[in-house]
Design a protein around this motif. Structure first.
Motif, short mmCIF file in Angstrom:
data_model
loop_
_atom_site.label_atom_id
_atom_site.label_comp_id
_atom_site.label_asym_id
_atom_site.label_seq_id
_atom_site.Cartn_x
_atom_site.Cartn_y
_atom_site.Cartn_z
N PRO A 1 71.52 12.55 21.70
CA PRO A 1 70.50 11.91 22.54
C PRO A 1 70.73 10.41 22.65
CG PRO A 1 69.59 12.54 20.42
CD PRO A 1 70.98 13.06 20.45
N ASP A 2 70.10 9.80 23.63
CA ASP A 2 70.20 8.35 23.80
C ASP A 2 69.64 7.65 22.57
OD1 ASP A 2 71.28 8.72 26.30
OD2 ASP A 2 69.35 8.51 27.33
N GLY A 3 70.20 6.50 22.27
CA GLY A 3 69.71 5.74 21.13
C GLY A 3 70.57 5.91 19.90
N TYR A 4 71.54 6.82 19.93
CA TYR A 4 72.47 7.02 18.82
C TYR A 4 73.87 6.64 19.26
CZ TYR A 4 68.92 9.82 16.42
OH TYR A 4 67.78 10.25 15.79
N ALA A 5 74.69 6.18 18.32
CA ALA A 5 76.07 5.81 18.63
C ALA A 5 76.92 5.92 17.39
CB ALA A 5 76.13 4.38 19.17
N VAL B 1 73.20 6.91 7.74
CA VAL B 1 73.57 7.78 8.85
C VAL B 1 72.30 8.44 9.37
CG1 VAL B 1 74.85 9.86 9.48
CG2 VAL B 1 75.88 8.18 7.95
N ALA B 2 72.06 8.37 10.68
CA ALA B 2 70.84 8.89 11.27
C ALA B 2 71.00 10.32 11.78
CB ALA B 2 70.38 7.99 12.41
N ARG C 1 84.88 19.44 12.93
CA ARG C 1 84.96 18.00 12.83
C ARG C 1 83.55 17.42 12.84
NH1 ARG C 1 89.58 15.31 14.58
NH2 ARG C 1 88.52 13.67 13.48
N VAL C 2 83.43 16.20 12.32
CA VAL C 2 82.12 15.55 12.25
C VAL C 2 82.26 14.10 12.69
CG1 VAL C 2 82.39 14.90 9.83
CG2 VAL C 2 80.11 15.13 10.79
N ALA C 3 81.25 13.60 13.38
CA ALA C 3 81.14 12.19 13.73
C ALA C 3 79.72 11.76 13.38
CB ALA C 3 81.41 11.98 15.22
N TYR C 4 79.61 10.72 12.56
CA TYR C 4 78.30 10.26 12.14
C TYR C 4 77.72 9.30 13.17
CZ TYR C 4 79.67 12.39 7.79
OH TYR C 4 80.07 13.30 6.85
N LEU C 5 76.42 9.41 13.37
CA LEU C 5 75.73 8.60 14.37
C LEU C 5 74.74 7.65 13.70
CD1 LEU C 5 74.90 11.47 16.87
CD2 LEU C 5 76.73 9.80 17.06
N TYR C 6 74.61 6.47 14.28
CA TYR C 6 73.69 5.45 13.80
C TYR C 6 72.73 5.08 14.92
CZ TYR C 6 77.26 5.13 10.24
OH TYR C 6 78.15 5.44 9.25
N ARG D 1 70.94 2.78 17.48
CA ARG D 1 71.28 1.53 18.16
C ARG D 1 70.22 0.46 17.95
NH1 ARG D 1 75.31 1.05 21.88
NH2 ARG D 1 76.36 2.96 22.46
N ASP D 2 68.95 0.86 17.84
CA ASP D 2 67.89 -0.14 17.71
C ASP D 2 67.90 -0.82 16.35
OD1 ASP D 2 67.11 2.22 16.47
OD2 ASP D 2 64.99 1.97 16.94
N LEU D 3 68.52 -0.20 15.33
CA LEU D 3 68.61 -0.81 14.00
C LEU D 3 69.94 -1.52 13.77
CD1 LEU D 3 67.05 2.02 11.80
CD2 LEU D 3 65.94 -0.02 12.72
N ALA D 4 70.87 -1.40 14.74
CA ALA D 4 72.18 -2.03 14.60
C ALA D 4 72.05 -3.55 14.70
CB ALA D 4 73.13 -1.51 15.66
N LYS D 5 72.95 -4.24 14.04
CA LYS D 5 72.95 -5.70 14.04
C LYS D 5 74.19 -6.20 14.77
CE LYS D 5 70.51 -5.95 9.67
NZ LYS D 5 70.57 -6.36 8.27
N PRO D 6 74.16 -7.44 15.25
CA PRO D 6 75.35 -7.98 15.91
C PRO D 6 76.51 -8.12 14.93
CG PRO D 6 73.44 -9.43 16.20
CD PRO D 6 73.04 -8.35 15.26
N VAL D 7 77.71 -8.00 15.46
CA VAL D 7 78.91 -8.19 14.65
C VAL D 7 78.96 -9.64 14.21
CG1 VAL D 7 81.44 -8.16 14.71
CG2 VAL D 7 80.16 -6.38 15.86
N ARG D 8 79.31 -9.85 12.95
CA ARG D 8 79.41 -11.22 12.44
C ARG D 8 80.60 -11.92 13.09
NH1 ARG D 8 79.12 -8.55 7.06
NH2 ARG D 8 76.93 -8.44 6.53
N PRO D 9 80.44 -13.18 13.50
CA PRO D 9 81.57 -13.89 14.11
C PRO D 9 82.62 -14.25 13.07
CG PRO D 9 79.68 -15.34 13.90
CD PRO D 9 79.22 -13.97 13.47
N MET D 10 83.85 -14.38 13.54
CA MET D 10 84.94 -14.78 12.65
C MET D 10 84.79 -16.27 12.32
SD MET D 10 87.22 -12.39 11.89
CE MET D 10 88.87 -13.02 11.81
N THR D 11 84.85 -16.58 11.04
CA THR D 11 84.78 -17.97 10.60
C THR D 11 86.20 -18.54 10.57
OG1 THR D 11 85.01 -17.39 8.27
CG2 THR D 11 82.77 -17.45 9.17
N PRO D 12 86.33 -19.85 10.53
CA PRO D 12 87.68 -20.44 10.43
C PRO D 12 88.43 -19.95 9.18
CG PRO D 12 86.11 -22.13 11.06
CD PRO D 12 85.32 -20.89 10.76
#
Length: 129
Positions: free
Chosen positions: A24-28, A45-46, A65-70, A72-83
């Motif tokens: 369903p929508d909302g999982y990825a 894992v949701a 086979r299995v694929a775990y879903l999380y 989307r509303d609880l996901a956080k932005p990817v951390r940016p690469m630091t120098p």
């Protein structure tokens, strides 16, 4: 649709389970989150996707086979690469370019299957040329 893998309440498999391409929508998946610039961010894992696949079957195991879903509303932005991370990544990549045999920069990432640069793997052919 495979009714065997349709368990939206999680009664049979412990967590909500859906057939392949029926989430369903909302999982990825992790890859889908990453493509959107997100990460799971520590959430559990949701849900999961299950499907039959003989392509990756291991002897003695079922071809499921299995694929775990999380969520989307609880996901956080990817951390940016630091120098510092960029510098560490540059050093790691540079180390993979140095041949352990002749200790020179090969100009490309040395294949782990060879373990050394191409000229060092075939010294006879290089001398003949």
């Amino acid at each position: 649709m495979s009714a065997r893998f349709f368990d939206p309440d999680g009664d049979r498999y412990g967590i909500p389970t859906f057939p392949f391409r029926m989430a369903p929508d909302g999982y990825a998946t992790r890859r889908q989150l990453r493509a959107s610039g997100l990460r799971p961010g520590g959430q559990p894992v949701a849900a999961q996707l299950l499907w039959f696949s003989n392509r990756y079957r291991r002897p003695g195991s079922p071809p499921v086979r299995v694929a775990y879903l999380y969520r989307r509303d609880l996901a956080k932005p990817v951390r940016p690469m630091t120098p510092a991370k960029w510098a560490a990544l540059g050093k790691a990549n540079a180390a993979r370019r140095v041949c352990p045999e002749c200790e020179t920069d090969a100009g490309y990432r040395i294949p782990p299957t060879l373990g050394m640069c191409v000229p060092c793997t075939t010294p006879e052919e290089q001398r003949a040329a």
